[in-house]
Design an enzyme around this catalytic site. Structure first.
Site, PDB file in Angstrom:
ATOM      1  N   ARG A  67    -116.358 -67.130  40.903  1.00 27.20           N
ATOM      2  CA  ARG A  67    -116.797 -68.409  41.485  1.00 27.20           C
ATOM      3  C   ARG A  67    -115.593 -69.316  41.731  1.00 27.20           C
ATOM      4  NH1 ARG A  67    -120.186 -66.594  43.801  1.00 27.20           N
ATOM      5  NH2 ARG A  67    -119.412 -64.660  42.897  1.00 27.20           N
ATOM      6  N   ASP A  96    -129.978 -58.626  53.147  1.00 23.87           N
ATOM      7  CA  ASP A  96    -128.910 -59.314  52.419  1.00 23.87           C
ATOM      8  C   ASP A  96    -129.168 -59.189  50.915  1.00 23.87           C
ATOM      9  OD1 ASP A  96    -126.750 -60.979  51.911  1.00 23.87           O
ATOM     10  OD2 ASP A  96    -127.937 -62.807  52.098  1.00 23.87           O
ATOM     11  N   GLU A  97    -128.112 -59.243  50.121  1.00 17.78           N
ATOM     12  CA  GLU A  97    -128.220 -59.192  48.642  1.00 17.78           C
ATOM     13  C   GLU A  97    -129.056 -57.991  48.186  1.00 17.78           C
ATOM     14  OE1 GLU A  97    -126.332 -61.014  47.025  1.00 17.78           O
ATOM     15  OE2 GLU A  97    -126.205 -63.047  47.819  1.00 17.78           O
ATOM     16  N   LYS A 109    -119.354 -61.914  53.539  1.00 16.22           N
ATOM     17  CA  LYS A 109    -120.606 -61.168  53.713  1.00 16.22           C
ATOM     18  C   LYS A 109    -121.494 -61.779  54.809  1.00 16.22           C
ATOM     19  CE  LYS A 109    -123.579 -62.171  50.467  1.00 16.22           C
ATOM     20  NZ  LYS A 109    -124.808 -62.814  50.945  1.00 16.22           N
ATOM     21  N   THR A 110    -121.703 -63.092  54.731  1.00 10.76           N
ATOM     22  CA  THR A 110    -122.592 -63.748  55.692  1.00 10.76           C
ATOM     23  C   THR A 110    -122.029 -63.653  57.108  1.00 10.76           C
ATOM     24  OG1 THR A 110    -123.283 -65.272  53.950  1.00 10.76           O
ATOM     25  CG2 THR A 110    -123.824 -65.897  56.205  1.00 10.76           C
ATOM     26  N   GLN A 113    -122.379 -57.371  41.430  1.00  7.67           N
ATOM     27  CA  GLN A 113    -123.031 -58.672  41.236  1.00  7.67           C
ATOM     28  C   GLN A 113    -124.538 -58.515  41.010  1.00  7.67           C
ATOM     29  OE1 GLN A 113    -121.480 -62.202  43.463  1.00  7.67           O
ATOM     30  NE2 GLN A 113    -120.489 -60.667  44.740  1.00  7.67           N
TER      31      GLN A 113
END
Length: 682
Positions: A589, A212-213, A33-34, A243
């Site tokens: 995770r 973002d997010e 994503k980043t 998420q």
């Protein structure tokens, strides 16, 4: 240009190149994503020639903003003005510095923190629990409610009082040129809403906006973005509906699910290649999350190949569970795995206690992330202080800690006067209060306080007598006499603190059952051994809640408490779909191995309870059990829903229909039975 695209896959490249119009990038866990956000920013500036100062990239944490800023500046060369890349609140702060004068306020305002906010509130009203007032004021501001609106909405007397506190609090902030954290966004929106020309020029300044997010945004942040898009629709949001785990603090999953309805003409890209986890981990994560109905739908694809199957630890109780997990971790450490590459996750903080003890016994160093160790929590320290006084009346340190818990109207000054007088007569505080007459005490403190102190001494002695007669019953008498749970009444985290206290009470009873001849002093000694762990130095494994783990990754993940009632958490206010998303976040995770643990019974709310294995084992395809794997309905009676043909209606009944749910819906007087998957909730 080659440098921008050399590390991107096809989906990422397409998302980067879609520069115009609304863009939704659904980025699965571990899907880069980043990298995609930063590459898109570099593409806008380096390839399309958009001035960096005309871009705005917003995220939620300073850590994420810092990482993206460093990576972006590494990709973008020779720019006079760097792109604005910061948190929502930092953007609000910068915006207000330039524009707050339009609200007849000065731009040299000071931003107060949470502690300052609580102190101001406490001065205005100390009767209603301060944390409750603080959270309500925050809710009002995020809902754009004025004190007057809040008062009109309030049906209960307490909430009318809170609305009055809100009014005084706002007046205090204005008089002292202060703004709180919520104001940074609420006032920014207010300015843009009330000044169309300002909204237009701000929108023209930031021609390309990225968020973002996005699944963590709330209603107010959505409204702010709509204002920032007044003159264009070049808004690119990146997030993962699977998420979305912050519903309890105002985040609204509908923002990402209905993005294409809020911003027409949306181009959607799915990032499904996962670069983090081995295939067996993704298999169970995908299987679990597919049971959610409120999702846009995507499937994580493993790029790292096969790995170890997901492990399951079955235990009789939490003590056996902690032993087994400690043994498995020790084996990993002995094989050369770094401690920092291992994490233990849980849904409810109270579960950390037994695992902490298991790790202590095995000599494994750990760090508790985002929370205190069980025995360091304020509510547990208070309980231990009470037990210490009852064991030793002359423990002044413990006496001072709890003499006004719950509140007895004893101020700091009163306690200091008594302490000085006690020291002057070479006696403990307890001894001084006991031997001094009521009349003499009244010369030091107010009459009411003198009487309160005498009563407190009598209560301590009464509970102490019970402790010598029946250690097992002592803990009930302690709570009945001092009402210790009232200390936390009305606090935002009241339920969790009481859960911790019940866990401690259960721990005490368990100790007495195992050592019926032991007294309180032995119990305290046992605790001291458990809680006196030296400050962890160097490498250690991590323990944290699932919420705290979001955005992190570890080679080896252990998840404890996979039982009905713990994960998923079940009860008033819980949302099964959000619980499933928490399960999905925790699974993803893990990079190399994932271990899921459940116990047949645990101490819970002060007593041992038999527990049923979490339905998530079945839903993730890990085992078969009494619980059926079925799509869960996100609907309940009374919900408003929309159907493509029949329009808007209200759910009047729900029943099973094979593996689906059938809804009885009233469409403006006409009732119809419709399968749940054919309607959406409003």
């Amino acid at each position: 240009m080659e440098k921008i695209f050399e590390k991107l896959n096809e989906s990422q490249s397409q998302a980067v190149k879609q520069s115009e119009g609304p863009v939704l990038i659904l980025a699965g866990a571990g899907s880069g994503k980043t990298t995609t956000i930063v590459s898109r920013l570099a593409y806008l500036v380096e390839v399309l020639g958009i001035p960096a100062s005309n871009t705005l990239t917003l995220t939620f944490t300073n850590k994420a903003a810092k990482e993206m800023r460093e990576r972006a500046l590494d990709m973008i060369k020779d720019i006079s003005y760097p792109p604005l890349l910061c948190t929502f609140h930092k953007f609000g702060l910068l915006f207000l510095k330039f524009n707050i004068h339009l609200l007849n306020r000065q731009n040299n305002f000071v931003v107060i923190d949470t502690d300052d906010k609580k102190r101001i509130i406490k001065k205005i009203n100390s009767e209603i629990p301060t944390p409750l007032i603080a959270s309500e004021i925050s809710r009002y501001k995020n809902s754009l409610l004025t004190p007057d609106d809040a008062y009109k909405q309030a049906e209960l007397f307490n909430y009318q009082q809170i609305a009055k506190v809100y009014e005084e609090y706002e007046a205090y902030l204005r008089e002292n040129n202060l703004v709180d954290f919520d104001d940074l966004i609420a006032l920014t929106y207010k300015l843009l809403d009330e000044n169309p020309k300002l909204a237009e020029t701000t929108s023209q300044k930031y021609q390309y906006i990225m968020i973002d997010e996005y699944q963590d945004t709330n209603e107010l942040q959505l409204k702010l973005l709509q204002k920032l898009c007044t003159s264009h629709n070049n808004l690119c949001v990146v997030g993962d509906d699977d998420q979305s785990i912050y519903g309890w603090r105002g985040a609204h999953i509908r923002n990402i699910i209905e993005f294409d309805q809020d911003f027409k003409g949306t181009s959607t890209f799915k990032l499904e290649n996962n670069y983090r986890s081995k295939e067996p981990i993704l298999k169970v994560a995908n299987a679990l999350i597919e049971h959610n109905r409120s999702r846009l739908g995507k499937k994580l694809i493993a790029t790292r190949g096969a790995g170890e199957d997901v492990s399951i630890i079955n235990s009789h109780d939490e003590n056996e569970e902690s032993r087994k997990i400690a043994q498995k971790i020790k084996k990993l450490l002995d094989s050369g795995v770094r401690a920092n590459d291992i994490a233990i996750l849980y849904r409810v903080n109270v579960l950390s206690r037994s695992i902490e003890e298991g790790l202590n016994r095995t000599g494994i160093a750990y760090k508790l992330v985002g929370g205190l160790r069980f025995y360091d929590r304020a509510e547990i320290k208070d309980l231990i202080s009470y037990i210490r006084i009852i064991t030793n009346f002359h423990d002044d340190f413990s006496f001072k800690r709890v003499v006004n818990k719950p509140k007895r109207g004893l101020g700091k000054a009163s306690i200091e006067k008594i302490e000085l007088a006690a020291h002057a007569s070479s006696s403990s505080i307890y001894e001084y209060i006991k031997k001094t007459s009521l009349a003499d005490l009244e010369t030091l403190v107010r009459k009411k306080n003198a009487s309160t102190l005498k009563t407190f001494i009598k209560d301590i002695e009464k509970v102490s007598k019970v402790a010598t007669e029946s250690t097992y019953n002592f803990i009930d008498v302690l709570e009945e006499t001092f009402h210790l749970k009232n200390i936390y009444a009305g606090m935002q985290d009241e339920a969790e603190r009481i859960l911790n206290m019940d866990e401690f009470y259960g721990l005490f009873r368990d100790f007495v059952k195992k050592s019926p001849e032991s007294g309180l002093d032995e119990f305290l000694n046992e605790l001291t051994l458990q809680s006196e762990q030296d400050q962890v130095e160097g490498e250690s494994i991590y323990m944290m809640s699932i919420h705290a783990s979001k955005g992190l990754e570890f080679e080896h993940i252990f998840i404890i408490g996979l039982e009905e009632g713990f994960l998923p958490l079940i009860g008033d206010g819980s949302d099964l779909e959000e619980e499933r998303r928490l399960g999905y976040v925790s699974f993803t995770r893990a990079k190399e191995t994932l271990t899921l643990s459940h116990a047949g019974s645990r101490f819970y709310k002060g007593r041992r309870s038999d527990l049923q294995k979490s339905r998530f084992f079945n839903e993730a395809g890990l085992c078969e059990g009494s619980l059926k794997v079925e799509k869960n309905t996100a609907f309940k009676k009374g919900d408003l829903v929309r159907h493509k043909i029949f329009g808007t209606g209200r759910v009047t009944g729900i029943s099973k229909s094979g593996r689906e749910f059938k809804l009885n819906i009233n469409f403006a007087g006409t009732k119809r039975d419709i399968l749940a998957s054919f309607v959406e909730r409003l």
